[in-house]
Scaffold this motif. Sequence first.
Motif, PDB file in Angstrom:
ATOM      1  N   MET A 178     -27.269 -23.816 -28.873  1.00  0.00           N
ATOM      2  CA  MET A 178     -28.784 -24.115 -28.595  1.00  0.00           C
ATOM      3  C   MET A 178     -29.071 -24.838 -27.359  1.00  0.00           C
ATOM      4  SD  MET A 178     -31.640 -22.758 -28.838  1.00  0.00           S
ATOM      5  CE  MET A 178     -32.670 -22.592 -30.328  1.00  0.00           C
ATOM      6  N   ASP A 179     -28.309 -25.956 -27.550  1.00  0.00           N
ATOM      7  CA  ASP A 179     -28.889 -27.095 -26.427  1.00  0.00           C
ATOM      8  C   ASP A 179     -27.954 -26.790 -25.050  1.00  0.00           C
ATOM      9  OD1 ASP A 179     -29.220 -29.388 -24.884  1.00  0.00           O
ATOM     10  OD2 ASP A 179     -29.481 -30.436 -26.641  1.00  0.00           O
ATOM     11  N   TRP A 180     -28.527 -26.407 -24.242  1.00  0.00           N
ATOM     12  CA  TRP A 180     -27.678 -26.304 -22.915  1.00  0.00           C
ATOM     13  C   TRP A 180     -26.943 -27.331 -22.436  1.00  0.00           C
ATOM     14  CZ3 TRP A 180     -28.436 -29.545 -19.042  1.00  0.00           C
ATOM     15  CH2 TRP A 180     -29.448 -30.387 -18.811  1.00  0.00           C
ATOM     16  N   ARG A 181     -27.190 -28.634 -22.960  1.00  0.00           N
ATOM     17  CA  ARG A 181     -26.409 -29.832 -22.662  1.00  0.00           C
ATOM     18  C   ARG A 181     -25.055 -29.855 -23.273  1.00  0.00           C
ATOM     19  NH1 ARG A 181     -30.845 -34.133 -24.065  1.00  0.00           N
ATOM     20  NH2 ARG A 181     -30.926 -32.567 -25.825  1.00  0.00           N
ATOM     21  N   ASP A 182     -24.833 -28.903 -24.485  1.00  0.00           N
ATOM     22  CA  ASP A 182     -23.760 -28.945 -25.365  1.00  0.00           C
ATOM     23  C   ASP A 182     -22.946 -27.701 -24.717  1.00  0.00           C
ATOM     24  OD1 ASP A 182     -24.515 -30.960 -26.813  1.00  0.00           O
ATOM     25  OD2 ASP A 182     -25.633 -29.674 -28.409  1.00  0.00           O
ATOM     26  N   ARG A 183     -23.435 -26.624 -23.980  1.00  0.00           N
ATOM     27  CA  ARG A 183     -22.687 -25.639 -23.643  1.00  0.00           C
ATOM     28  C   ARG A 183     -21.681 -26.122 -22.224  1.00  0.00           C
ATOM     29  NH1 ARG A 183     -27.628 -22.191 -22.382  1.00  0.00           N
ATOM     30  NH2 ARG A 183     -28.717 -22.697 -24.292  1.00  0.00           N
ATOM     31  N   PRO A 184     -20.483 -25.224 -22.169  1.00  0.00           N
ATOM     32  CA  PRO A 184     -19.817 -25.399 -20.902  1.00  0.00           C
ATOM     33  C   PRO A 184     -20.430 -24.745 -19.907  1.00  0.00           C
ATOM     34  CG  PRO A 184     -18.620 -24.091 -22.618  1.00  0.00           C
ATOM     35  CD  PRO A 184     -19.793 -24.505 -23.250  1.00  0.00           C
ATOM     36  N   SER A 185     -20.336 -25.145 -18.742  1.00  0.00           N
ATOM     37  CA  SER A 185     -20.811 -24.481 -17.415  1.00  0.00           C
ATOM     38  C   SER A 185     -19.817 -23.322 -17.223  1.00  0.00           C
ATOM     39  CB  SER A 185     -20.559 -25.299 -16.278  1.00  0.00           C
ATOM     40  OG  SER A 185     -19.198 -25.286 -15.934  1.00  0.00           O
ATOM     41  N   ALA A 186     -20.614 -22.554 -16.340  1.00  0.00           N
ATOM     42  CA  ALA A 186     -19.696 -21.130 -16.147  1.00  0.00           C
ATOM     43  C   ALA A 186     -18.542 -21.239 -15.617  1.00  0.00           C
ATOM     44  CB  ALA A 186     -20.654 -20.197 -15.207  1.00  0.00           C
ATOM     45  N   GLY A 187     -18.459 -22.191 -14.794  1.00  0.00           N
ATOM     46  CA  GLY A 187     -17.191 -22.580 -14.100  1.00  0.00           C
ATOM     47  C   GLY A 187     -16.274 -22.967 -15.216  1.00  0.00           C
ATOM     48  N   ASP A 188     -16.716 -23.907 -16.173  1.00  0.00           N
ATOM     49  CA  ASP A 188     -15.902 -24.520 -17.188  1.00  0.00           C
ATOM     50  C   ASP A 188     -15.263 -23.353 -18.019  1.00  0.00           C
ATOM     51  OD1 ASP A 188     -16.327 -27.209 -16.456  1.00  0.00           O
ATOM     52  OD2 ASP A 188     -17.763 -27.523 -17.991  1.00  0.00           O
ATOM     53  N   LEU A 189     -16.128 -22.165 -18.246  1.00  0.00           N
ATOM     54  CA  LEU A 189     -15.748 -20.896 -19.006  1.00  0.00           C
ATOM     55  C   LEU A 189     -14.763 -20.090 -18.450  1.00  0.00           C
ATOM     56  CD1 LEU A 189     -19.272 -20.058 -20.631  1.00  0.00           C
ATOM     57  CD2 LEU A 189     -17.151 -20.928 -21.912  1.00  0.00           C
ATOM     58  N   LEU A 190     -14.909 -20.212 -17.130  1.00  0.00           N
ATOM     59  CA  LEU A 190     -13.820 -19.443 -16.101  1.00  0.00           C
ATOM     60  C   LEU A 190     -12.458 -20.011 -16.223  1.00  0.00           C
ATOM     61  CD1 LEU A 190     -16.060 -18.516 -13.197  1.00  0.00           C
ATOM     62  CD2 LEU A 190     -14.886 -16.765 -14.708  1.00  0.00           C
ATOM     63  N   GLU A 191     -12.365 -21.260 -16.755  1.00  0.00           N
ATOM     64  CA  GLU A 191     -11.211 -21.996 -16.748  1.00  0.00           C
ATOM     65  C   GLU A 191     -10.603 -22.074 -18.264  1.00  0.00           C
ATOM     66  OE1 GLU A 191      -9.297 -23.035 -14.125  1.00  0.00           O
ATOM     67  OE2 GLU A 191     -10.885 -22.307 -12.847  1.00  0.00           O
ATOM     68  N   ASP A 192     -11.528 -21.440 -19.191  1.00  0.00           N
ATOM     69  CA  ASP A 192     -11.199 -21.480 -20.946  1.00  0.00           C
ATOM     70  C   ASP A 192      -9.786 -20.951 -20.986  1.00  0.00           C
ATOM     71  OD1 ASP A 192     -13.019 -22.181 -23.233  1.00  0.00           O
ATOM     72  OD2 ASP A 192     -11.546 -20.492 -23.613  1.00  0.00           O
ATOM     73  N   GLU A 193      -9.207 -21.449 -22.055  1.00  0.00           N
ATOM     74  CA  GLU A 193      -7.809 -20.779 -22.592  1.00  0.00           C
ATOM     75  C   GLU A 193      -8.123 -19.378 -23.103  1.00  0.00           C
ATOM     76  OE1 GLU A 193      -8.032 -22.446 -27.154  1.00  0.00           O
ATOM     77  OE2 GLU A 193      -7.133 -23.664 -25.716  1.00  0.00           O
TER      78      GLU A 193
END
Length: 184
Positions: A164-179
Amino acid sequence: MIEEIQGPDLPVTIALEYLDTTISEASAEKALNRKELKHVSRSVLEALRNLHDDGYVHADLKPDNVYVNMQVGDNRFSEVKLGDMGSKAEEDRENLPLHVLMRQLYWFGPFPDKTVEIADEEITKTLAALKRNNLPAQQGMFKTIPETELSKKDNEFVRRIMKMDWRDRPSAGDLLEDEWWEDE
């Protein structure tokens, strides 16, 4: 956008690229397989990363706003593009419009108490009223999806995105590096 055409007369004309359909329509016709899901997800995250790099957020991300061109094969989508930028907003997350907050409440569940740290007085009062009146929310709907519909690994990835809180979500860039991408 393919080209912006400006002439002596207003309004400005914008020529948009034609794509065959939306992910919403394509998935209603036939569920996406895992390969298609990853292809679409990667394309959307790359588009979001580009928007964020330019200081914008897409305030209406949904399957109806993801456009695709079709092809034959085990991945039906030759192109995936993010559309409907009318709800794009400059990256001022502390002052998102109320309609954006209402959509977040519906899909993500109740706002965490720490939301008051970033909301102005009017939004704080509105969120408190929504909480008191028990406005319907999905209440973290991804926690209840059975593994027969969404694998545990896929569910965990989606839940990382859907905080819910955008501050707790990974960025799109981080998600592109996700396992999550490792078993492509």
